[in-house]
Write an enzyme that holds these catalytic residues in place. Structure first.
Site, short mmCIF file in Angstrom:
data_model
loop_
_atom_site.label_atom_id
_atom_site.label_comp_id
_atom_site.label_asym_id
_atom_site.label_seq_id
_atom_site.Cartn_x
_atom_site.Cartn_y
_atom_site.Cartn_z
CE LYS A 1 -0.44 -0.64 5.27
NZ LYS A 1 -1.25 -0.79 6.18
NE ARG B 1 -6.70 0.44 10.72
CZ ARG B 1 -5.34 0.34 10.19
NH1 ARG B 1 -4.75 1.46 9.91
NH2 ARG B 1 -5.03 -0.75 9.75
CG MET C 1 9.74 23.70 -0.52
SD MET C 1 8.70 24.92 -1.43
CE MET C 1 7.79 25.35 -0.49
CE1 TYR D 1 13.78 31.33 4.03
CE2 TYR D 1 13.50 29.04 4.07
CZ TYR D 1 13.72 30.29 3.21
OH TYR D 1 13.35 30.37 1.90
C1 LIG Z 1 -0.55 -1.35 7.04
C2 LIG Z 1 -0.74 -2.87 7.33
C3 LIG Z 1 -0.15 -3.99 7.45
C4 LIG Z 1 1.35 -3.84 7.70
O1 LIG Z 1 1.91 -3.03 8.81
P1 LIG Z 1 3.31 -3.02 9.20
O2 LIG Z 1 3.44 -2.29 10.42
O3 LIG Z 1 3.69 -1.84 7.90
O4 LIG Z 1 4.02 -4.31 8.98
C5 LIG Z 1 -0.77 -5.37 7.75
N1 LIG Z 1 -2.16 -5.37 7.88
C6 LIG Z 1 -2.80 -4.21 7.72
C7 LIG Z 1 -4.38 -4.62 7.87
C8 LIG Z 1 -2.34 -2.98 7.52
O5 LIG Z 1 -3.28 -1.90 7.24
#
Ligand SMILES: *Cc1c(COP(=O)(O)O)cnc(C)c1O
Length: 381
Positions: free
Chosen positions: A40, A142, A312, A264
């Protein structure tokens, strides 16, 4: 990995794909389970297509490697579309809940969704016989059905049994009691659904922290590492190899006299005559402003302090006494010579999480992919 000299870029990312493959092998061995590799957010900023290819996922022009992950995990259908457009044929699971209007697109893209509502499961099954995974919330609060509410899903699951069932940890690496509590809630949910789940249902729970927290392998059939694949965490503990090397060129050099300031807000002042180099990398490239007066950069394997605020497009470092020329390549994350600034070290210095540091690297820093490099056991300095 020797750093490349990008022909044109002012700053770039050397990405060691052989290291991703090595890390996947380490994680698979530790979890004692095939991987649902998390790609992802463009593989945490590294490039999902390149990572999937490196891991041996099937593409139209590339048969799957024997040690390829079982599948790859994403969070949005656009991410799946990018992979499919690049001719990725591998299994793609969307771990984030999708809204019902997105399900036809998931089906069209050949994405396995995570579902946890009876109505959505019915919609999915009416549309396709393709698999889905059942998402159970064991304390992360979540996504997914609460562990103590799974009984309400029994009929829906009986009518359309999932290919997999999973949960997600909130603190597996920080608190074993919390992990164990989530393990127990997950096991209880599975027991509640035992007579409606198929015997071969794939259980999975372990993210990187979960994998690192186990001594005897993961309890599930699959493990879902993300950050550890990219050596953003657990690298020392598990013997992972660095993947990301952020480089930038020295584009200017000057002497700064005692009492004079840099950058800055004049937050840094020289107390003696200092040699200051300007690097072509700033917060718009993903070198976080939090690293102002706090970061460390490698020049020829020598550590140099960030002085003043990160701007930046540029950042200044103190190279007093360090051979340094205009056009030279500095390393802001990763290995140079005998020294290494891990993602974790740089994130700590800036007080940001390694996840944010990696995913915050910007498109202005083009990735340069390296593969099939010899294992870098030792480096000349
Ligand atoms: C992002 C995610 C992972 C991976 O998590 P890491 O801490 O990066 O290993 C695994 N399962 C779900 C559902 C996630 O959202």
């Amino acid at each position: 990995m020797p750093h490349s000299a990008h022909p044109t870029a002012r700053a770039w990312l050397d990405v060691d794909l052989a290291a991703v493959r090595h890390n996947a092998a380490v994680l698979r061995a530790r979890a004692k389970a095939p991987l649902l590799a998390m790609v992802k957010a463009d593989s945490y900023g590294i490039g999902a297509t390149a990572v999937c290819r490196a891991l041996g996922v099937a593409f139209r022009d590339q048969p799957p490697r024997a040690d390829a992950p079982w599948g790859v995990g994403i969070a949005s259908l656009d991410e799946a579309e990018t992979l499919r457009s690049a001719d990725c044929l591998g299994r793609i699971v969307c771990l984030q809940p999708l809204l019902p209007p997105e399900l036809p697109r998931a089906a069209a893209l050949g994405v396995t969704p995570s579902l946890h509502r009876a109505a959505d499961i019915a919609v999915w099954r009416a549309m396709t016989s393709a698999p889905y995974h059942l998402s159970i919330d064991t304390g992360m609060a979540r996504a997914g059905v609460r562990w103590d509410r799974v009984a309400a899903l029994r009929d829906a699951v009986a009518a359309a049994p999932p290919e997999g069932v999973f949960t997600h940890f909130h603190s597996a690496d920080e608190s074993l009691p919390s992990r164990d509590e989530q393990d127990e809630r997950f096991a209880a949910s599975l027991a509640t659904l035992a007579n409606v789940l198929s015997p071969g249902v794939l259980r999975h729970s372990d993210n990187s922290g979960g994998i690192a927290s186990r001594v005897q392998g993961s309890p599930g059939h699959l493990a879902r590492p993300g950050i550890a694949l990219y050596a953003g965490m657990f690298d020392q503990q598990l013997g992972l190899r660095p993947v990301v090397h952020l480089r930038a060129r020295v584009i200017d050099l000057r002497d700064v006299h005692p009492g004079e300031s840099v950058s800055y807000g004049a937050t840094w002042r020289a107390t003696s005559l200092r040699r200051i180099a300007t690097l072509a990398c700033g917060y718009a490239d993903g070198y976080r402003r939090h690293l102002s007066n706090a970061g460390t950069v490698l020049i020829n394997g020598t550590r140099c302090a960030v002085v003043g605020r990160v701007t930046m497009d540029m950042v200044m470092i103190d190279v007093t006494g360090v051979p340094c020329e205009r056009g030279q390549v500095a390393t802001l994350i990763g290995r140079d010579g005998a020294d290494l600034l891990t993602v974790g070290m740089v994130a700590d210095a800036g007080g940001v999480s390694p996840y944010e540091l990696l995913t915050g690297l910007s498109q202005r820093v083009p990735p340069v992919y390296h593969d099939a490099l010899p294992v870098p056991v030792a480096f000349p300095s």
